[in-house]
Write an enzyme that holds these catalytic residues in place. Structure first.
Site, PDB file in Angstrom:
ATOM      1  N   TRP A 293      48.044  28.395  47.779  1.00 11.41           N
ATOM      2  CA  TRP A 293      47.601  29.350  46.752  1.00 11.41           C
ATOM      3  C   TRP A 293      48.033  30.775  47.080  1.00 11.41           C
ATOM      4  CZ3 TRP A 293      44.964  29.755  42.155  1.00 11.41           C
ATOM      5  CH2 TRP A 293      44.470  31.024  41.844  1.00 11.41           C
ATOM      6  N   MET A 294      48.447  31.507  46.036  1.00  7.79           N
ATOM      7  CA  MET A 294      48.734  32.944  46.161  1.00  7.79           C
ATOM      8  C   MET A 294      48.146  33.667  44.959  1.00  7.79           C
ATOM      9  SD  MET A 294      52.474  34.810  46.259  1.00  7.79           S
ATOM     10  CE  MET A 294      52.980  34.426  44.593  1.00  7.79           C
TER      11      MET A 294
ATOM     12  N   ASP B 193      47.169  38.205  44.201  1.00  6.90           N
ATOM     13  CA  ASP B 193      47.731  39.563  44.139  1.00  6.90           C
ATOM     14  C   ASP B 193      48.802  39.895  45.180  1.00  6.90           C
ATOM     15  OD1 ASP B 193      45.323  39.431  42.811  1.00  6.90           O
ATOM     16  OD2 ASP B 193      44.413  41.122  43.840  1.00  6.90           O
TER      17      ASP B 193
ATOM     18  N   ASP C 294      40.271  46.830  46.977  1.00  6.07           N
ATOM     19  CA  ASP C 294      41.705  46.939  46.680  1.00  6.07           C
ATOM     20  C   ASP C 294      42.263  48.342  46.959  1.00  6.07           C
ATOM     21  OD1 ASP C 294      41.105  44.388  45.801  1.00  6.07           O
ATOM     22  OD2 ASP C 294      41.122  44.926  43.674  1.00  6.07           O
TER      23      ASP C 294
ATOM     24  N   GLU D 218      40.054  46.295  38.759  1.00  6.82           N
ATOM     25  CA  GLU D 218      40.596  45.864  40.052  1.00  6.82           C
ATOM     26  C   GLU D 218      41.964  46.520  40.288  1.00  6.82           C
ATOM     27  OE1 GLU D 218      38.764  41.480  40.618  1.00  6.82           O
ATOM     28  OE2 GLU D 218      40.535  41.440  39.378  1.00  6.82           O
TER      29      GLU D 218
ATOM     30  N   TRP E 143      43.559  34.997  35.620  1.00  7.79           N
ATOM     31  CA  TRP E 143      42.366  34.342  36.185  1.00  7.79           C
ATOM     32  C   TRP E 143      41.738  33.333  35.220  1.00  7.79           C
ATOM     33  CZ3 TRP E 143      41.763  33.809  40.990  1.00  7.79           C
ATOM     34  CH2 TRP E 143      42.100  34.818  41.890  1.00  7.79           C
TER      35      TRP E 143
HETATM   36  C1  FRU Z   1      42.315  40.632  41.838  1.00  5.69           C
HETATM   37  C2  FRU Z   1      41.311  40.352  42.928  1.00  5.69           C
HETATM   38  C3  FRU Z   1      41.080  41.589  43.770  1.00  5.69           C
HETATM   39  C4  FRU Z   1      40.606  41.015  45.057  1.00  5.69           C
HETATM   40  C5  FRU Z   1      41.425  39.760  45.173  1.00  5.69           C
HETATM   41  C6  FRU Z   1      40.733  38.614  45.850  1.00  5.69           C
HETATM   42  O1  FRU Z   1      42.986  39.510  41.397  1.00  5.69           O
HETATM   43  O2  FRU Z   1      40.094  39.897  42.370  1.00  5.69           O
HETATM   44  O3  FRU Z   1      40.198  42.515  43.190  1.00  5.69           O
HETATM   45  O4  FRU Z   1      40.813  41.876  46.136  1.00  5.69           O
HETATM   46  O5  FRU Z   1      41.755  39.380  43.854  1.00  5.69           O
HETATM   47  O6  FRU Z   1      41.605  37.544  46.074  1.00  5.69           O
END
Ligand code: FRU
Length: 504
Positions: free
Chosen positions: A68-69, A71, A189, A243, A322
């Site tokens: 899985w990947m 951000d 973030d 985010e 998401w």
């Molecule tokens: C965005 C996010 C970020 C968080 C990360 C967790 O996609 O929700 O805010 O740091 O993914 O995987």
């Protein structure tokens, strides 16, 4: 936060990790010893070259070999190498065990996967963040140390630091972590840059469900002072999660990128931007009709820019949403990045526009341009350039021998592109939200014709106006890459060039 992830955080809090966090907070950070970067025995990802031929495997977009990947993280250019770290699960194909995976490239196109850079420690998992090159050794880790700032996530979200003095090969955690202590689960973030005029580092942090962006400043990357808060009501979008911010300088002007989920242009995730001024502590947005969208498709999220690239601003986004990310039918990997895009602040109709075009380095994998007939005759991926009249409506159809097709309707009167994603496009059965009946993107260009650059890979279509005033990125899962073209409506010119696999 999607339901599953919210559940995970709640479970962590219930398991007493919040209390454990508090106990870990050092009294005097400077007295703490440093720690190595791996919090446990997570194996390094095998670095596998070649052999990425599975169904739907992108051929010109970065994907990890397996797992899985999400951000992009820690994007920094140093010593001729572009570093791309990313949210990664070293143990599986679903979100979890969040760590920083790592890949390197000479050109942002051809990537080599490196061992996992950071895994969880006693402060929590490693969520998104950024990296800078500390040219003046402000932190005292050494001249040109690569310093990563990331969110330590458990029941709470705090900001931590790790540094590398070997060009990103290995990281040492700062003993004074967290560098920004926090008591709740909505601050994350960190995106950091050096602000020349004030002689300080600036950090933008997103407030998640609490919405808004917090700005902090620091002389040394270790001691941070709260500077200001930015928030803007977005009409008709009451419950967004903010985010992955990025404050980007374009000469005298500044652009703040913020990813929102849910509340994107259509459904689920999307990236908006604000245009304005920044004085070293406070960002003030121009009075514009927000939200403005960086991309009108479903699948460009959490994108931020590389640091240490001078005036050049290049972003890469997570090519997913998401809303259905956990279900996309890819194995043994899950998720790709978008193509890298150069950002420019331009204007259309007297208003600022953040334009994005694919970086010129893509030429390095491109064959010769040739006239595009009905068979495009490309194997791995391609770029199609179509100039089309705007006197009448027209339709561009990309299809494959299975009859699956991706249709772009260019509507002359409203000067927009309308497209859809459904069972005629390819597989949509894996998640009820993947079908989208109608997506609309304004062309944002003048003139009687428009030129579109369309990048097609095994499981994505990225459409841009040639000057970048519109971008539309979508995942698709056809049985075979679309390799046929028909255009109907008005006169047009079309050419195509093959993009060769970055794995061959
Ligand atoms: C965005 C996010 C970020 C968080 C990360 C967790 O996609 O929700 O805010 O740091 O993914 O995987």
């Amino acid at each position: 936060m999607n339901r599953i992830r919210k559940h995970v955080y709640a479970a962590m809090a219930a398991a007493g990790m919040v209390a454990a966090m508090a106990a870990c907070t050092p009294v005097n950070p400077a007295d703490e010893p440093t720690r190595p970067s791996g919090g446990d025995s997570v194996p390094a990802t095998p670095v596998v070259e070649g052999g990425r031929n599975e169904q739907y495997r992108p051929q010109v977009h970065f994907t990890p070999y397996k797992n899985w990947m999400n951000d992009p993280n820690g994007m920094v250019y140093y010593d001729g190498v572009y570093h791309l770290f990313y949210q990664y699960n070293p143990r599986g194909n679903d979100w979890g065990n969040m760590s920083w995976g790592h890949a390197t490239s000479p050109d942002m196109i051809r990537w080599t996967e490196q061992p996992v850079a950071l895994t969880h420690d006693e402060l929590g998992d490693i969520f998104s963040g950024s990296a800078v090159i500390d040219k003046d050794n402000t932190a005292g880790f050494g001249k040109n140390a690569m310093v990563a700032l990331y969110t330590s996530a458990s029941g709470v979200q705090q900001q931590s630091l790790a540094y590398s003095t070997d060009g990103g090969k290995s990281f040492t955690r700062y003993g004074g972590n967290p560098v920004i202590h926090n008591d709740d689960d909505n601050l994350r973030d960190p995106k950091v840059f050096w602000h020349e005029e004030s002689g300080k580092w600036v950090m933008a942090l997103a407030k998640g469900w609490k919405m808004g962006i917090e700005f902090y400043t620091s002389p040394d990357l270790k001691n941070w002072t709260h500077a200001s808060t930015f928030f803007r009501e977005l009409q008709g979008r009451p419950s967004l999660q903010w985010e992955c911010p990025d404050l980007i300088r374009f000469g005298e002007r500044w652009v703040l990128l913020v990813s929102v989920n849910p509340g994107g242009p259509l459904l689920g995730s999307g990236t908006m931007y604000f245009v304005g001024d920044f004085d070293g502590t406070t960002f003030t947005a121009d009075e514009l009709d927000y939200p403005l969208w960086l991309d009108y498709g479903m699948d460009n999220y959490a994108g931020v820019t590389w640091s240490n690239t001078g005036e050049r601003k290049v972003m890469i986004g997570w090519m997913n949403n998401w809303q259905y990310a956990g279900a996309v039918p890819c194995s043994p990997w899950r998720s790709a990045m978008t193509l890298p895009r150069e950002l420019q602040l331009t204007e259309y109709n007297g208003k600022p526009i953040l334009a994005s075009t694919v970086v010129k380095e893509a030429d390095g994998i491109a064959g010769e341009w040739k006239a595009a007939g009905s068979e495009l005759d490309c194997e791995d991926a391609y770029q199609l350039r179509i100039t089309i009249g705007l006197d009448k409506n027209s339709t561009i159809v990309l299809s494959n021998p299975f009859g699956e097709k991706y249709e772009l309707n260019v509507t002359a009167s409203s000067r927009e592109i309308v497209c859809k994603r459904n069972a005629s496009t390819g597989d949509t059965s894996f998640n009820g939200f993947f079908s989208v009946p109608s997506m609309r993107a304004p062309l944002n260009t003048e003139g009687e014709r428009v030129t579109l650059d369309i990048f097609v890979d095994q499981s994505s279509v990225e459409v841009f106006t040639q000057n970048g005033s519109m971008a539309m990125t979508n995942l698709v899962f056809p049985k075979e890459m679309y390799n046929r073209l028909t255009v109907s409506g008005t006169e047009f010119e079309a050419k195509v060039r093959e993009l060769k696999s970055i794995y061959k």
